[in-house]
Design an enzyme around this catalytic site. Structure first.
Site, mmCIF file in Angstrom:
data_model
loop_
_atom_site.group_PDB
_atom_site.id
_atom_site.type_symbol
_atom_site.label_atom_id
_atom_site.label_comp_id
_atom_site.label_asym_id
_atom_site.label_seq_id
_atom_site.Cartn_x
_atom_site.Cartn_y
_atom_site.Cartn_z
ATOM 1 N N THR A 1 0.807 -1.220 0.000
ATOM 2 C CA THR A 1 0.000 0.000 0.000
ATOM 3 C C THR A 1 0.841 1.272 0.000
ATOM 4 O O THR A 1 0.311 2.352 -0.133
ATOM 5 C CB THR A 1 -0.885 0.036 1.252
ATOM 6 O OG1 THR A 1 -0.041 -0.093 2.375
ATOM 7 C CG2 THR A 1 -1.896 -1.067 1.243
ATOM 8 N N THR B 1 3.801 -4.876 4.050
ATOM 9 C CA THR B 1 4.359 -5.049 5.395
ATOM 10 C C THR B 1 4.465 -6.510 5.842
ATOM 11 O O THR B 1 5.299 -6.831 6.688
ATOM 12 C CB THR B 1 3.509 -4.285 6.438
ATOM 13 O OG1 THR B 1 2.157 -4.714 6.311
ATOM 14 C CG2 THR B 1 3.618 -2.803 6.238
ATOM 15 N N ASP B 2 3.614 -7.387 5.279
ATOM 16 C CA ASP B 2 3.537 -8.755 5.832
ATOM 17 C C ASP B 2 4.874 -9.488 5.832
ATOM 18 O O ASP B 2 5.218 -10.142 6.806
ATOM 19 C CB ASP B 2 2.487 -9.585 5.075
ATOM 20 C CG ASP B 2 1.068 -9.144 5.406
ATOM 21 O OD1 ASP B 2 0.921 -8.249 6.265
ATOM 22 O OD2 ASP B 2 0.124 -9.678 4.805
ATOM 23 N N LYS C 1 7.289 -8.191 12.374
ATOM 24 C CA LYS C 1 5.994 -7.509 12.427
ATOM 25 C C LYS C 1 5.214 -8.160 13.560
ATOM 26 O O LYS C 1 4.828 -9.326 13.459
ATOM 27 C CB LYS C 1 5.273 -7.670 11.081
ATOM 28 C CG LYS C 1 3.921 -6.987 11.024
ATOM 29 C CD LYS C 1 3.261 -7.133 9.652
ATOM 30 C CE LYS C 1 1.877 -6.524 9.662
ATOM 31 N NZ LYS C 1 1.192 -6.616 8.372
#
Ligand code: DAS
Length: 427
Positions: free
Chosen positions: A85, A161-162, A240
């Protein structure tokens, strides 16, 4: 006429009037508009008295071909987009978020970046990071080599981000003696949300590249839930830890490298780091495909490990419990022990890591661990399981088996911390 996403509007509340472009709203409790300075603000829907339509959205025929001018006093940064994103913007026709990759589009979304650096952008992929494969690491590495040869001062990699922290580990193994900073940046909230972290993460990464002599791979994300600090995190020791919070990324068994104050733009280093250098860049970008990661669990059966042996897998990271224990001791679990032994005897390399997030595995504290060590399993010290997985696949791709075993427990890129301190733990 009611305003639609893309229209220019004035949002009137009891305290203020804000003018900007109405954004498709993913947050149910706020109206989001893009201000003329390029940033989004969210306004509490309960406070909104009126949304006045100022001008209907007009679709632009073509993008402006005008390239932003290069300022020789500023550093040049290459932004490589892989998806996620971070560099997406709103398609006003569909209301969806689409990736945008031209220099002009990027700078119109993040106008402040051009005050800090000259920016050139390029597209590597438009994918969600959960779909990353080893071939994508190679593609990113090729693009990095190209930009190093172009003499850019630093590289930002926009990434979902994952698996951002897994890619950062992969890139740091691929490169030895990177002469410039390569900073991975993601955003937990997309740029059409008032609470987006895309702009601040990117601006902090840009400031960090422009103002320091750091070299190597690192991650730049929010350090806390407010917008005032970003952290530069170690490439092989970051995880994360939250699905949605903007400060989801934390160092594990390590501390942050540096902190960037978003308001004052001051940069504070918290630990030693590698500086820009002109040593010879070494690139080893092969990864062995036949490597797996399995988490042990109560009532485990040997089937998965047996399949890996049958399919001739070369490496296995076993995410065990506590200090490196696996269900291999009581009568019902002996088949697991035998399956591991068979995997190793058929040439496979087994690395033990822990399901505990913090701390290290040890082969000599419990007799159960010693039994695993005796059949040849290797204790991966305090490596994160995902870093151990990437390291194992990378070592098997580039080195002979004896070297693989020796290098697994050596600290190559900051992935092993031999001297764990108590402040290297989540407070
Ligand atoms: N699914 C997420 C990913 O690409 C979305 C994101 O954070 O960009 O990793």
């Amino acid at each position: 006429m009611t305003a639609k996403p893309g229209d220019r509007v004035k949002v009137v509340t009891s305290d203020e009037i804000k003018e900007g472009i109405l954004m498709p709203n993913q947050e149910t409790d706020s109206v989001v508009i893009k201000l003329d300075n390029g940033y989004n603000v969210g306004i509490d829907k309960k406070k909104v008295k009126e949304i006045k339509l100022i001008e209907k959205y007009k679709e632009k025929e073509t993008h402006s071909e005008k390239k932003p001018k290069k300022d020789s006093k500023k550093p040049t940064i290459a932004i490589l987009h892989t998806g996620g994103t971070i560099a997406s913007k709103v398609d006003y026709k569909t209301g969806g978020v689409v990736a945008s990759f031209s220099d002009e589009d990027f700078l119109s979304m993040f106008p402040e970046v051009k005050d800090i650096a000259n920016v050139k952008t390029s597209l590597i992929s438009t994918m969600m990071s959960e779909d990353m494969r080893f071939s994508h690491y190679k593609k990113i590495a090729d693009a990095i080599v190209k930009e190093v040869r172009n003499n850019v001062d630093g590289i930002i990699i926009g990434h979902g981000t994952d698996t951002l922290a897994v890619t950062s580990a992969a890139l740091s193994f691929i490169f030895e003696n990177l002469p410039i900073p390569v900073i991975l940046v993601g955003s937990q909230r997309s740029s059409d949300r008032g609470s987006t972290d895309a702009a601040s993460n990117l601006i902090c990464a840009t400031e960090f590249i422009a103002k320091t002599n750091f070299a190597g791979v690192a991650v730049c994300m929010h350090e806390n839930t407010s917008d005032n600090n970003c952290a530069i995190l170690p490439a092989t020791k970051t995880k994360k830890l939250h699905t949605s919070r903007r400060d989801a990324f934390k160092p594990v068994n390590d501390i942050i490298i540096a902190r960037i104050d978003y308001d004052t733009r001051k940069i504070e280093f918290l630990k030693d780091y590698t500086k820009k250098n002109d040593e010879k860049l070494v690139v080893k970008d092969k990864f062995e495909d036949k490597v797996a990661i399995i988490k042990t669990y109560p009532n485990m059966f040997p089937d998965l490990i047996e399949t890996l042996t049958k399919k001739k897998y070369k490496g296995l990271v076993l995410e065990a419990t506590g200090l490196g224990q696996a269900p291999t001791n009581i009568k019902e679990n002996i088949p697991n022990y035998n399956a591991l032994k068979k995997f190793i005897n058929s040439g496979g390399v087994v690395v033990l890591t822990s399901q505990c997030i913090f701390g290290a595995v040890h082969g000599d504290i419990y007799v159960n661990c010693r039994r695993l060590g005796n059949i040849g399993a290797i204790f991966g010290k305090d490596m994160l399981p995902e870093t151990a997985f990437i390291k194992l696949a990378w070592l098997l791709g580039n080195y002979k088996k004896d070297e693989v075993k020796e290098l697994l427990t050596k600290n190559l890129r900051g992935e092993i911390n031999e001297r764990l301190m108590k402040d290297e733990f989540l407070d």
